[in-house]
Design a protein around this motif. Structure first.
Motif, PDB file in Angstrom:
ATOM      1  N   PRO A 186       0.814  -1.229   0.000  1.00 51.91           N
ATOM      2  CA  PRO A 186       0.000   0.000   0.000  1.00 51.91           C
ATOM      3  C   PRO A 186       0.841   1.271   0.000  1.00 51.91           C
ATOM      4  O   PRO A 186       0.433   2.284  -0.581  1.00 51.91           O
ATOM      5  N   GLU A 187       2.020   1.227   0.618  1.00 49.54           N
ATOM      6  CA  GLU A 187       2.884   2.409   0.640  1.00 49.54           C
ATOM      7  C   GLU A 187       3.337   2.784  -0.769  1.00 49.54           C
ATOM      8  O   GLU A 187       3.434   3.973  -1.094  1.00 49.54           O
ATOM      9  N   VAL A 188       3.596   1.784  -1.582  1.00 45.92           N
ATOM     10  CA  VAL A 188       4.016   2.046  -2.972  1.00 45.92           C
ATOM     11  C   VAL A 188       2.858   2.661  -3.749  1.00 45.92           C
ATOM     12  O   VAL A 188       3.030   3.652  -4.459  1.00 45.92           O
ATOM     13  N   ALA A 189       1.681   2.074  -3.592  1.00 43.60           N
ATOM     14  CA  ALA A 189       0.500   2.613  -4.285  1.00 43.60           C
ATOM     15  C   ALA A 189       0.228   4.053  -3.861  1.00 43.60           C
ATOM     16  O   ALA A 189      -0.076   4.908  -4.702  1.00 43.60           O
ATOM     17  N   ASP A 190       0.362   4.344  -2.559  1.00 44.54           N
ATOM     18  CA  ASP A 190       0.146   5.708  -2.066  1.00 44.54           C
ATOM     19  C   ASP A 190       1.167   6.684  -2.642  1.00 44.54           C
ATOM     20  O   ASP A 190       0.815   7.790  -3.051  1.00 44.54           O
ATOM     21  N   LEU A 191       2.438   6.259  -2.695  1.00 43.61           N
ATOM     22  CA  LEU A 191       3.481   7.120  -3.254  1.00 43.61           C
ATOM     23  C   LEU A 191       3.216   7.411  -4.723  1.00 43.61           C
ATOM     24  O   LEU A 191       3.292   8.564  -5.162  1.00 43.61           O
ATOM     25  N   VAL A 192       2.880   6.388  -5.479  1.00 45.85           N
ATOM     26  CA  VAL A 192       2.610   6.566  -6.909  1.00 45.85           C
ATOM     27  C   VAL A 192       1.403   7.491  -7.103  1.00 45.85           C
ATOM     28  O   VAL A 192       1.427   8.377  -7.961  1.00 45.85           O
ATOM     29  N   ASP A 193       0.372   7.318  -6.295  1.00 46.68           N
ATOM     30  CA  ASP A 193      -0.804   8.199  -6.393  1.00 46.68           C
ATOM     31  C   ASP A 193      -0.428   9.644  -6.084  1.00 46.68           C
ATOM     32  O   ASP A 193      -0.896  10.571  -6.757  1.00 46.68           O
ATOM     33  N   ARG A 194       0.414   9.855  -5.061  1.00 48.25           N
ATOM     34  CA  ARG A 194       0.825  11.226  -4.722  1.00 48.25           C
ATOM     35  C   ARG A 194       1.646  11.845  -5.849  1.00 48.25           C
ATOM     36  O   ARG A 194       1.457  13.013  -6.206  1.00 48.25           O
ATOM     37  N   ILE A 195       2.571  11.075  -6.414  1.00 42.42           N
ATOM     38  CA  ILE A 195       3.370  11.589  -7.539  1.00 42.42           C
ATOM     39  C   ILE A 195       2.453  11.936  -8.700  1.00 42.42           C
ATOM     40  O   ILE A 195       2.566  13.004  -9.307  1.00 42.42           O
ATOM     41  N   TRP A 196       1.535  11.044  -9.026  1.00 44.39           N
ATOM     42  CA  TRP A 196       0.623  11.263 -10.150  1.00 44.39           C
ATOM     43  C   TRP A 196      -0.217  12.518  -9.924  1.00 44.39           C
ATOM     44  O   TRP A 196      -0.319  13.382 -10.797  1.00 44.39           O
TER      45      TRP A 196
END
Length: 103
Positions: free
Chosen positions: A22-32
């Motif tokens: 989930p941390e990876v998904a959250d980071l990618v969402d924030r970058i996007w």
């Protein structure tokens, strides 16, 4: 971003890199959300979503940095490139992706 000191000290992107953390998904969402355009783009829809492509890129950059902070990741954007053809066949990395646009 720093300048690439040695462009030959590189490897092709690993298009099979993935994580369901989930941390990876959250980071990618924030970058996007903070740095990339909305999901609404013109043209044909790629087989793989742009956010999925971003997750692969972020993870592979992180792994490369862990291995060697000076290592660069290469992606040929030439339509006739063997690497781009293999990537398109395997993961549908699109040259039309917002990630590949020069700004």
């Amino acid at each position: 971003m720093g300048e690439i000191k040695d462009p030959w000290h590189s490897r092709p992107i690993d298009v099979h890199r993935w994580s369901d953390h989930p941390e990876v998904a959250d980071l990618v969402d924030r970058i996007w959300d903070d740095y990339l355009p909305s999901d609404k783009t013109s043209g044909p829809k790629p087989k793989t979503a742009f956010r999925h492509q971003l997750r692969v890129l972020v993870l592979d950059l992180y792994v490369a940095w862990l291995e060697d902070p000076e290592l660069s990741i290469g992606v040929s954007m030439c339509p006739s490139s063997v690497i781009l053809g293999q990537m398109a066949a395997r993961s549908s990395l699109s040259s039309e992706s917002p990630l590949s646009q020069n700004h």
